[in-house]
Write an enzyme that holds these catalytic residues in place. Sequence first.
Site, short mmCIF file in Angstrom:
data_model
loop_
_atom_site.label_atom_id
_atom_site.label_comp_id
_atom_site.label_asym_id
_atom_site.label_seq_id
_atom_site.Cartn_x
_atom_site.Cartn_y
_atom_site.Cartn_z
N ARG A 1 42.78 38.14 -38.34
CA ARG A 1 42.55 37.05 -39.28
C ARG A 1 41.86 37.54 -40.56
O ARG A 1 42.07 36.99 -41.64
CB ARG A 1 41.75 35.94 -38.62
N LYS B 1 48.87 29.64 -30.71
CA LYS B 1 48.45 30.70 -29.78
C LYS B 1 47.73 30.11 -28.57
O LYS B 1 48.03 30.46 -27.43
CB LYS B 1 47.55 31.68 -30.54
N SER B 2 46.79 29.21 -28.83
CA SER B 2 46.02 28.64 -27.72
C SER B 2 46.94 27.92 -26.73
O SER B 2 46.80 28.06 -25.52
CB SER B 2 45.01 27.62 -28.25
N ASP C 1 38.41 29.49 -36.11
CA ASP C 1 39.28 30.62 -36.41
C ASP C 1 39.67 30.70 -37.89
O ASP C 1 40.28 31.68 -38.33
CB ASP C 1 40.57 30.54 -35.58
N SER D 1 32.38 26.54 -26.90
CA SER D 1 33.50 27.47 -26.78
C SER D 1 34.59 26.89 -25.88
O SER D 1 34.37 26.61 -24.70
CB SER D 1 33.02 28.81 -26.22
N ARG E 1 48.04 28.87 -22.62
CA ARG E 1 47.87 27.88 -21.55
C ARG E 1 49.20 27.54 -20.88
O ARG E 1 49.26 27.29 -19.68
CB ARG E 1 47.18 26.63 -22.11
N GLY F 1 40.65 37.74 -26.43
CA GLY F 1 39.53 37.11 -25.73
C GLY F 1 40.00 35.90 -24.94
O GLY F 1 39.56 35.67 -23.80
N ARG G 1 33.25 42.50 -26.54
CA ARG G 1 32.97 41.06 -26.66
C ARG G 1 32.23 40.52 -25.44
O ARG G 1 32.38 41.03 -24.33
CB ARG G 1 34.28 40.31 -26.92
N GLN H 1 37.09 28.51 -24.92
CA GLN H 1 37.48 29.53 -23.94
C GLN H 1 36.62 29.40 -22.69
O GLN H 1 37.12 29.49 -21.57
CB GLN H 1 37.33 30.93 -24.55
C1 S3P Z 1 40.45 29.63 -28.32
C2 S3P Z 1 39.17 29.26 -28.56
C3 S3P Z 1 38.36 29.77 -29.66
C4 S3P Z 1 39.19 30.54 -30.67
C5 S3P Z 1 40.23 31.42 -30.05
C6 S3P Z 1 41.16 30.60 -29.17
C7 S3P Z 1 41.17 29.05 -27.18
O1 S3P Z 1 37.37 30.62 -29.13
O2 S3P Z 1 38.34 31.32 -31.49
O3 S3P Z 1 41.00 32.05 -31.06
O4 S3P Z 1 42.41 29.17 -27.12
O5 S3P Z 1 40.52 28.45 -26.33
P1 S3P Z 1 35.97 30.03 -28.61
O6 S3P Z 1 36.36 28.90 -27.79
O7 S3P Z 1 35.34 31.09 -27.82
O8 S3P Z 1 35.25 29.68 -29.85
#
Ligand code: S3P
Length: 736
Positions: free
Chosen positions: A691, A324-325, A619, A469, A329, A397, A425, A471
């Site tokens: 999850r 997913k991440s 996660d 984080s 991107r 998020g 959030r 993100q």
């Molecule tokens: C992610 C970072 C994580 C993770 C999310 C995906 C990302 O969050 O929980 O599912 O793709 O950068 P945080 O970086 O806020 O912990």
Amino acid sequence: MPNLTNSSVAIIGLGLIGGSIARALKIRVPGITLFASDINQDNLDLAVSEGVIDKTGDLKECVEDADIIILALPPLLVAEIIPLLPNLVNEHAVITDVASVKNVINEALNTTPKDFQSRFVLGHPIAGSEKSGYHAASESLFLDRNIILTPSKEVLSSSVAKVNELWRLLGANILGLNLERHDSILAATSHLPHLLAYSLVDVLVEQNKGGDIFRYAAGGFADFSRLASSNPIMWADIFISNAVKTEQILDTYIHKLLEFKELIKAENRSELMSKFSTAKISRDNFIENLYKSNEANENHMRTISYSVEPSKKIEGSIKVPGDKSISHRGIIFGSIADGVTEINGFLEGEDTLKTLAAFQEMGVTIIGPDNGKVIIYGVGVNGLRQPRVALYMGNSGTAMRLVAGVLAGQKFESQLSGDESLSKRPMKRIVNPLCEFGAEIKMAPGGNPPLHINGAKLNGKHYDMEVASAQVKSCLLIAGIYATGKTSITESIPSRDHTERMLKAFAYPVTRDDESGKISIEGGGNLVGTKIDIPADISSAAFFMVAAAISQSGEIKLRDVGINPTRTGILSLLNLMGVDIEISNRREIGGEPVADITVRSSNIKAITVPMELVPLAIDEFPVFCVAAACAEGTTILRGAEELRVKESDRIESMALGLRNLGISVRTFSDGMEIEGGVIRGGEVDSYSDHRVAMAFAVSSVRANDKVLIKNCANVGTSFPGFVSLAASIGLNILEI
Ligand code: S3P
């Protein structure tokens, strides 16, 4: 950024579609000059007298000076004209068409010079109606309608961007599809219904010889037969152009009709009712959720629960969907890169599709996803267009925080909104540092979405991250591309580094000082379109690793899983718990390490989670909690306050659910203590957290009785196909 102001556009064929394009362009684009050619002189005269068309003439006269040429003709005519065009059009002209069948046109295109092909963008507005001719043309025909573009990878991004901009100016939404798939889908959803309408009316005409049955026909007949009022010449052309694919779907349909005939003959009421009910539900869903699409009727309309009976054996060799991440991107960087990016293994989950839709809304042409394949025609760092609506990020998020990094440095205003969970959030974590860089962003009271972003000039700075984080880090690095000078970030504990890796894959330098952990990026550069292969998501694989580990007997092999060291916290944790894990076939795919992971049924021991592993398994804690519940002893997790601000408060969601299943759990502000024990079975709520839902589905493997999990609709955000994959390895799971 393509700009159509003062350009000249030639429209070949001034019927319903060509005429509507002309009317809309004339009103919406300042200084535009419109040329038109048509066999019907009355159409041309009328359009000129109305001031819509500036100049008419034959094909050559119309196209020779045009910047954009639109072939608004039936498919066979487009195919006939194409070979003439390379010698008539100027060398910068971009050419497009609007035909409902693409393969036949592509074949004609393949006979033309490569340079001409690279400027031809195949397109199809799915906005027609049963009306035809210039007199039926309307400047609002394309408002909020979908336009499908089907260019090949060889077409120039700049040409695709121009055609995208043209349709965008007419108020349309631009989608991308693979050409073959376009023809198959349209054969089923458009061509077949037209054939049925024509044939039904023909049957009734024959029945009616000398009679008056039409006098007694009403709404049902009018609704069904509407398409039989369409232009016969055009539709004859369409069926001939898409003969093979129409024949295939027609055969299926004939078979279905015979099936219905038998059921009626046999007076099989229950079977008929069941088939009609399935059709009714699908049709109602289409009308509600797709045709009249709006975010309000998203997930919460669907109430899905999982009913899972205990299972004995977990076994199989499977591949879970793409990461997913990395998928988020890939879309972001492919969109702001120069040139074409091809992604394979893209996660077709609701979260990543939100990111994809956001960039489509900002003028990026994206083909797919089609079986994990996505082609992106990048518009360059400064090529995004202002979104016409608030960008809706659903439950994601990652989508909201990373896209905010792109939007902060644009020259336009924008808004980001989300569903109920995302709207709660925290966003200060990105908004505060972005504002230090010069961004202008407003949040809802409490520091939550929606975000109102007033594009601003950003200045690169150093930022010490307060929360570990990825993100936040990624948001700031992306904003750093738009900032003047250098942006640098230090993180207290390393978080996932997909952004850094992928920027490098797009030839955008990012440096990391290993000693200080400082990551730096210079603004003002360009990304170069590339090919990205996305491994299977270790976060999705984790559910099945735990399922195998806690099973009475079993072994599962998870293939092609991404094992980026910033994501393998779950492997370290399961190792510490004594789980039998084997990693094989290690290799690198597209800059990311990948391997096959085999997990066997094990006697699990409780552990105290090492703090440094928390961000690396962030996660995976919901399913880790299930492993802890099956372990011998008390597992302690601290330093994980971030779990409180995920899709749900995961400390509470897991504690409440585990207690309902008979497990003793203590919670702290930053973690929990779980005493391994017997999972009784019972009812739990996932609190709409994907999850949490999947973790409790896994708990059933060791439960003594059925586990019923409420509110599971959001599983589709990260793991489409979870239920069938879980069932294939031995979970006794039903979606209800
Ligand atoms: C992610 C970072 C994580 C993770 C999310 C995906 C990302 O969050 O929980 O599912 O793709 O950068 P945080 O970086 O806020 O912990």
